[in-house]
Each structure stands twice: as structure tokens, then as C-alpha cells.
Design a protein around this motif. Sequence first.
Motif, PDB file in Angstrom:
ATOM      1  N   SER A  10       0.807  -1.211   0.000  1.00 48.49           N
ATOM      2  CA  SER A  10       0.000   0.000   0.000  1.00 48.49           C
ATOM      3  C   SER A  10       0.847   1.271   0.000  1.00 48.49           C
ATOM      4  CB  SER A  10      -0.900  -0.005   1.228  1.00 48.49           C
ATOM      5  OG  SER A  10      -1.632   1.189   1.322  1.00 48.49           O
ATOM      6  N   ASN A  11       0.363   2.276  -0.689  1.00 52.11           N
ATOM      7  CA  ASN A  11       1.045   3.571  -0.714  1.00 52.11           C
ATOM      8  C   ASN A  11       0.680   4.432   0.483  1.00 52.11           C
ATOM      9  OD1 ASN A  11       2.448   3.046  -3.042  1.00 52.11           O
ATOM     10  ND2 ASN A  11       0.817   3.817  -4.354  1.00 52.11           N
ATOM     11  N   SER A  12      -0.341   4.022   1.245  1.00 53.89           N
ATOM     12  CA  SER A  12      -0.712   4.779   2.432  1.00 53.89           C
ATOM     13  C   SER A  12      -0.824   3.838   3.625  1.00 53.89           C
ATOM     14  CB  SER A  12      -2.022   5.535   2.216  1.00 53.89           C
ATOM     15  OG  SER A  12      -3.089   4.635   2.025  1.00 53.89           O
ATOM     16  N   VAL A  13      -0.569   4.390   4.805  1.00 53.32           N
ATOM     17  CA  VAL A  13      -0.624   3.630   6.057  1.00 53.32           C
ATOM     18  C   VAL A  13      -1.316   4.475   7.117  1.00 53.32           C
ATOM     19  CG1 VAL A  13       1.451   2.268   5.572  1.00 53.32           C
ATOM     20  CG2 VAL A  13       1.666   4.450   6.749  1.00 53.32           C
ATOM     21  N   ASP A  14      -1.792   3.826   8.144  1.00 53.47           N
ATOM     22  CA  ASP A  14      -2.433   4.527   9.258  1.00 53.47           C
ATOM     23  C   ASP A  14      -1.465   4.613  10.427  1.00 53.47           C
ATOM     24  OD1 ASP A  14      -4.859   4.779   7.886  1.00 53.47           O
ATOM     25  OD2 ASP A  14      -5.511   2.796   8.541  1.00 53.47           O
ATOM     26  N   CYS A  15      -1.362   5.789  11.013  1.00 49.70           N
ATOM     27  CA  CYS A  15      -0.524   5.997  12.197  1.00 49.70           C
ATOM     28  C   CYS A  15      -1.194   5.306  13.385  1.00 49.70           C
ATOM     29  CB  CYS A  15      -0.361   7.494  12.467  1.00 49.70           C
ATOM     30  SG  CYS A  15       0.530   7.859  14.002  1.00 49.70           S
ATOM     31  N   VAL A  22      -1.435   8.490   6.214  1.00 50.49           N
ATOM     32  CA  VAL A  22      -0.368   9.243   5.556  1.00 50.49           C
ATOM     33  C   VAL A  22       0.250   8.384   4.464  1.00 50.49           C
ATOM     34  CG1 VAL A  22       0.178  10.640   7.587  1.00 50.49           C
ATOM     35  CG2 VAL A  22       1.366   8.496   7.240  1.00 50.49           C
ATOM     36  N   ARG A  23       0.956   9.031   3.545  1.00 49.86           N
ATOM     37  CA  ARG A  23       1.694   8.282   2.529  1.00 49.86           C
ATOM     38  C   ARG A  23       2.748   7.434   3.213  1.00 49.86           C
ATOM     39  NH1 ARG A  23       3.500  13.004  -1.285  1.00 49.86           N
ATOM     40  NH2 ARG A  23       5.341  12.392  -0.138  1.00 49.86           N
ATOM     41  N   ARG A  24       2.982   6.251   2.716  1.00 49.63           N
ATOM     42  CA  ARG A  24       3.978   5.347   3.300  1.00 49.63           C
ATOM     43  C   ARG A  24       5.341   6.031   3.366  1.00 49.63           C
ATOM     44  NH1 ARG A  24       7.532   3.694   5.291  1.00 49.63           N
ATOM     45  NH2 ARG A  24       8.500   1.663   5.303  1.00 49.63           N
ATOM     46  N   SER A  25       5.661   6.810   2.347  1.00 48.70           N
ATOM     47  CA  SER A  25       6.960   7.488   2.315  1.00 48.70           C
ATOM     48  C   SER A  25       7.070   8.575   3.380  1.00 48.70           C
ATOM     49  CB  SER A  25       7.221   8.079   0.931  1.00 48.70           C
ATOM     50  OG  SER A  25       6.215   9.015   0.594  1.00 48.70           O
ATOM     51  N   ASP A  26       5.944   9.015   3.929  1.00 50.53           N
ATOM     52  CA  ASP A  26       5.937  10.036   4.977  1.00 50.53           C
ATOM     53  C   ASP A  26       5.761   9.439   6.370  1.00 50.53           C
ATOM     54  OD1 ASP A  26       6.281  12.118   3.208  1.00 50.53           O
ATOM     55  OD2 ASP A  26       4.132  12.422   2.923  1.00 50.53           O
ATOM     56  N   ASP A  38      15.910  -6.496  12.264  1.00 47.66           N
ATOM     57  CA  ASP A  38      15.680  -7.910  12.008  1.00 47.66           C
ATOM     58  C   ASP A  38      14.308  -8.020  11.356  1.00 47.66           C
ATOM     59  OD1 ASP A  38      15.638 -10.642  11.936  1.00 47.66           O
ATOM     60  OD2 ASP A  38      15.333 -10.892  14.084  1.00 47.66           O
ATOM     61  N   ARG A  39      14.269  -8.103  10.048  1.00 44.59           N
ATOM     62  CA  ARG A  39      13.040  -7.946   9.296  1.00 44.59           C
ATOM     63  C   ARG A  39      12.336  -9.259   8.950  1.00 44.59           C
ATOM     64  NH1 ARG A  39      13.293  -2.749   8.255  1.00 44.59           N
ATOM     65  NH2 ARG A  39      11.606  -2.603   6.777  1.00 44.59           N
ATOM     66  N   LYS A  40      12.941 -10.383   9.189  1.00 48.97           N
ATOM     67  CA  LYS A  40      12.356 -11.658   8.767  1.00 48.97           C
ATOM     68  C   LYS A  40      11.037 -11.921   9.479  1.00 48.97           C
ATOM     69  CE  LYS A  40      16.447 -13.978   7.206  1.00 48.97           C
ATOM     70  NZ  LYS A  40      17.217 -15.198   7.192  1.00 48.97           N
ATOM     71  N   GLY A  41       9.992 -12.142   8.691  1.00 47.50           N
ATOM     72  CA  GLY A  41       8.696 -12.525   9.227  1.00 47.50           C
ATOM     73  C   GLY A  41       7.944 -11.445   9.968  1.00 47.50           C
ATOM     74  N   LYS A  42       8.363 -10.209   9.877  1.00 47.07           N
ATOM     75  CA  LYS A  42       7.706  -9.135  10.625  1.00 47.07           C
ATOM     76  C   LYS A  42       6.739  -8.351   9.751  1.00 47.07           C
ATOM     77  CE  LYS A  42      11.093  -8.182  14.116  1.00 47.07           C
ATOM     78  NZ  LYS A  42      11.919  -7.183  14.736  1.00 47.07           N
ATOM     79  N   GLN A  43       5.702  -7.879  10.384  1.00 48.22           N
ATOM     80  CA  GLN A  43       4.815  -6.902   9.772  1.00 48.22           C
ATOM     81  C   GLN A  43       4.882  -5.672  10.662  1.00 48.22           C
ATOM     82  OE1 GLN A  43       0.906  -8.568   9.357  1.00 48.22           O
ATOM     83  NE2 GLN A  43       1.471  -9.569   7.453  1.00 48.22           N
ATOM     84  N   PHE A  44       5.332  -4.584  10.091  1.00 46.49           N
ATOM     85  CA  PHE A  44       5.525  -3.372  10.869  1.00 46.49           C
ATOM     86  C   PHE A  44       4.248  -2.564  10.970  1.00 46.49           C
ATOM     87  CE2 PHE A  44       9.760  -4.460   9.539  1.00 46.49           C
ATOM     88  CZ  PHE A  44      10.506  -4.216  10.674  1.00 46.49           C
ATOM     89  N   GLU A  45       4.135  -1.819  12.053  1.00 49.25           N
ATOM     90  CA  GLU A  45       3.112  -0.806  12.190  1.00 49.25           C
ATOM     91  C   GLU A  45       3.787   0.511  11.847  1.00 49.25           C
ATOM     92  OE1 GLU A  45       0.340  -2.501  15.653  1.00 49.25           O
ATOM     93  OE2 GLU A  45       2.383  -2.083  16.271  1.00 49.25           O
ATOM     94  N   PHE A  46       3.025   1.578  11.730  1.00 49.34           N
ATOM     95  CA  PHE A  46       3.595   2.845  11.271  1.00 49.34           C
ATOM     96  C   PHE A  46       3.147   4.004  12.133  1.00 49.34           C
ATOM     97  CE2 PHE A  46       3.413  -0.049   7.747  1.00 49.34           C
ATOM     98  CZ  PHE A  46       4.675   0.065   7.205  1.00 49.34           C
ATOM     99  N   LEU A  47       4.008   5.006  12.180  1.00 52.65           N
ATOM    100  CA  LEU A  47       3.728   6.268  12.857  1.00 52.65           C
ATOM    101  C   LEU A  47       3.933   7.398  11.859  1.00 52.65           C
ATOM    102  CD1 LEU A  47       5.801   5.535  16.040  1.00 52.65           C
ATOM    103  CD2 LEU A  47       3.343   5.872  16.024  1.00 52.65           C
ATOM    104  N   CYS A  48       3.072   8.425  11.944  1.00 57.92           N
ATOM    105  CA  CYS A  48       3.333   9.617  11.144  1.00 57.92           C
ATOM    106  C   CYS A  48       4.584  10.292  11.714  1.00 57.92           C
ATOM    107  CB  CYS A  48       2.132  10.561  11.158  1.00 57.92           C
ATOM    108  SG  CYS A  48       1.760  11.301  12.767  1.00 57.92           S
ATOM    109  N   LYS A  49       5.200  11.170  10.953  1.00 55.64           N
ATOM    110  CA  LYS A  49       6.453  11.797  11.407  1.00 55.64           C
ATOM    111  C   LYS A  49       6.272  12.561  12.716  1.00 55.64           C
ATOM    112  CE  LYS A  49       8.692  12.145   6.932  1.00 55.64           C
ATOM    113  NZ  LYS A  49       9.214  13.043   5.890  1.00 55.64           N
ATOM    114  N   GLU A  50       5.141  13.244  12.856  1.00 60.34           N
ATOM    115  CA  GLU A  50       4.917  14.031  14.076  1.00 60.34           C
ATOM    116  C   GLU A  50       4.842  13.143  15.317  1.00 60.34           C
ATOM    117  OE1 GLU A  50       1.648  17.117  15.951  1.00 60.34           O
ATOM    118  OE2 GLU A  50       1.756  16.885  13.775  1.00 60.34           O
TER     119      GLU A  50
END
Length: 99
Positions: A10-15, A22-26, A38-50
Motif C-alpha cells: 500500500s502507498n498509504s498507512v495509518d498511524c 499518511v503516505r507510506r513514504s511520509d 531484524d526484518r524476517k517474518g515481521k509486519q511493521f506498524e507505522f507512525l506519522c512523522k509528528e
Amino acid sequence: MWGTRSNRGSNSVDCIACGETVRRSDAREYDKEGDRWDRKGKQFEFLCKECHTGLCHQPRDELEELLVDIDAGGLTEIEFLTRYCQAVEDRYGPLDHER
């Protein structure tokens, strides 16, 4: 050799902190285990920059284990604070209340 980050879905993710989309790149990756390299088998969550900027970026070794030990998920705020402070004192000694 290595794929670009732009092909990760996805190009967008939820903080996870404020709920803003927000855009994934942001966004910034968040790994609750504190080991984002250590990225094997992980699904990351995301935070906005702020929200990411507002985080404490100190190491949190042993934190997840401590939270499980005090059964943090089912406590009221007062129960959590009481158990957390007691567990920290039991593990690391008295809390320093002076500043």
C-alpha cells in the motif's frame, strides 16, 4: 539485488498513535519489539512523522517482558502504575523521586 521500499504494498498507512492516514513514504516504521533491523517474518506498524518525533527513543530492553509479567493489558491506569512502579523497584532498586 535489493528491491526498493516503494514496492512493499500500500502507498498509504495509518498511524497507530493518532490514526491519521499518511503516505507510506511520509511514515516511520514502528516495531514493538524494538528491533526494526531484524526484518524476517515481521509486519511493521507505522507512525506519522509528528508522532514518531514525540516518542522516547531510549532503549526498551526488558520492557515487553515486564509488561507481560504485570499483566498490563487488563489493568486500570492506577493498577498499572502501581504494579509497574513496584516491578521496576523489585528489578532495579528504588525509584529516585528527586530531580
